[in-house]
Design an enzyme around this catalytic site. Structure first.
Site, PDB file in Angstrom:
ATOM      1  N   TYR A 138       0.811  -1.221   0.000  1.00 18.32           N
ATOM      2  CA  TYR A 138       0.000   0.000   0.000  1.00 18.32           C
ATOM      3  C   TYR A 138       0.841   1.266   0.000  1.00 18.32           C
ATOM      4  O   TYR A 138       0.311   2.373   0.027  1.00 18.32           O
ATOM      5  CB  TYR A 138      -0.945   0.013   1.212  1.00 18.32           C
ATOM      6  CG  TYR A 138      -2.009  -1.051   1.127  1.00 18.32           C
ATOM      7  CD1 TYR A 138      -1.657  -2.401   1.132  1.00 18.32           C
ATOM      8  CD2 TYR A 138      -3.351  -0.729   1.034  1.00 18.32           C
ATOM      9  CE1 TYR A 138      -2.615  -3.393   1.052  1.00 18.32           C
ATOM     10  CE2 TYR A 138      -4.311  -1.718   0.955  1.00 18.32           C
ATOM     11  CZ  TYR A 138      -3.938  -3.046   0.961  1.00 18.32           C
ATOM     12  OH  TYR A 138      -4.888  -4.025   0.885  1.00 18.32           O
ATOM     13  N   ASP A 171     -11.504  -8.353   6.637  1.00 19.37           N
ATOM     14  CA  ASP A 171     -12.832  -8.482   6.014  1.00 19.37           C
ATOM     15  C   ASP A 171     -13.368  -9.901   6.165  1.00 19.37           C
ATOM     16  O   ASP A 171     -14.564 -10.108   6.376  1.00 19.37           O
ATOM     17  CB  ASP A 171     -12.766  -8.096   4.529  1.00 19.37           C
ATOM     18  CG  ASP A 171     -13.052  -6.612   4.332  1.00 19.37           C
ATOM     19  OD1 ASP A 171     -12.818  -5.845   5.286  1.00 19.37           O
ATOM     20  OD2 ASP A 171     -13.516  -6.211   3.253  1.00 19.37           O
TER      21      ASP A 171
END
Ligand code: NAI
Length: 331
Positions: A123, A231
């Site tokens: 990221y 998630d």
């Protein structure tokens, strides 16, 4: 009196924020809300999605409760959430995932806390097109970032009475980068003899999570694995409407639900305020208001155990009716 930056967001944001503020007020806890506008509404008023005064407010108050904001897809402004993480160096993404009453899931007894490194790994955004058929993305892992997320995870474990921290990696393949992550977490683990320390490869973790999730306690992960696994864990406890999160740094913390602004149900009084309320409960613990946090959590759990539920949980109550139920159960 403690001042908290409050970002009501857009879409369902204002509805669920209103619900959470009412519940905290009814609990008897006195807070001052420093209300700030970010996202599409801020573009209309201030000409930019994340005005400097929002960042200044969080820097001053140290703690923010943030409802979702809409991020345009493809074009338009960058994600406010990513910008806030960068501006405030919110290096730890914390996602407690615990079963709730009346929320149907495949497993009972899930009580996992995911501590995800928030600033580096793939990221970091270091990408290039080598030629038209080849692209490259660079994964950055540093000892300093790995050490601070490990310290965060162990400190969280100690503060919250957790028994075990498990470091997640793919160090068998990414021997240098994930190897450095593991080495850093191991070094930190030595300073916490009362917390059991384990390691697991991320692929094995995913399989174990969907077979026997109750064996896990606190997980500490680099950014990419953390994003995916958090998630997965949210799915284990019932998905978006009940998944809470927080982005925490050394100076500031922003508490926000995992779900987005839900434009499909915005303005219809249909949203479930549970995720944002769970964020607020975690925020109250963070600022040391444990007894109010407990009181509100008890009222929420009692309400979830009843029959007045929002549509995402199989009921037909409105957001305002579910809120009223929680207010009734506050004592
Ligand atoms: P979403 O999470 O807003 O909605 C997905 C589905 O879940 C929708 O059917 C929605 O109605 C439902 N849902 C979400 N929250 C709910 C709640 N509290 N109660 C009941 N149902 C709920 O995801 P989507 O549609 O992909 O994103 C919409 C917008 O939100 C996008 O602009 C996205 O960028 C933004 N977003 C913002 C976030 C934030 O500010 N933290 C996080 C994720 C997305």
């Amino acid at each position: 009196m403690k001042t908290i930056t409050l970002i009501p967001g857009d879409g369902i944001g204002p509805e669920i924020t209103n619900s959470v503020v009412k519940i905290i007020e009814k609990s008897g806890l006195k807070l001052v809300w420093d209300i700030q506008t970010a996202g599409i509404d801020a573009v209309k008023i201030e000409g930019e999605p994340l005005p400097q005064k929002v960042i200044d407010s969080i820097k001053k108050n140290k703690v923010a409760l943030k409802a979702p904001v809409t991020t345009p897809i493809g074009k338009g402004f960058r994600s406010i959430n990513v910008a806030l993480r960068k501006e405030l160096d919110l290096y730890a993404n914390l996602r407690p995932c615990k079963n709730l009453p009346n929320v149907k899931t495949k497993f009972d007894n899930v009580d996992i806390v995911v501590a995800r490194e928030n600033t580096e790994d793939l990221y970091a955004g270091i990408e290039r097109q080598i030629d038209k058929d080849t692209a490259e993305s660079i994964k950055i892992i540093t000892r300093s970032a790995s050490t601070r997320i490990a310290e965060f995870a162990f400190n969280y474990a100690v503060k919250n009475g957790r028994k075990e921290v498990c470091a997640v990696s793919k160090a068998n393949i990414c021997k240098l980068s994930d190897g450095l992550f593991l080495e850093s977490v191991r070094d930190v683990a030595k300073n916490y003899p009362d917390i059991e320390y384990k390691e697991i490869l991320v692929d094995n973790l995913c399989m174990q999570l969907v077979q026997n999730p109750s064996q896990f306690d606190v997980l500490v992960l680099p950014n990419l694995y953390g994003d995916i696994v958090s998630d997965l864990c949210a799915g284990l406890i019932g998905g978006l409407g009940v998944a809470q999160g927080a982005n925490i740094g050394n100076d500031c913390a922003v508490f926000e639900a995992v779900h987005g602004s839900a434009p499909d149900i915005a303005g219809q009084d249909k949203a479930n305020p549970t995720a944002l309320l769970l964020c607020a409960i975690e925020m109250l613990k963070y600022i040391g208001e444990n007894s109010y946090a407990q009181k509100i959590e008890n009222a929420l759990l009692k309400s979830l155990d009843g029959s007045i539920l929002t549509a995402d949980l199989g009921g037909n109550a409105k957001c305002s009716e579910f809120t009223e139920e929680i207010l009734k159960n506050l004592r």
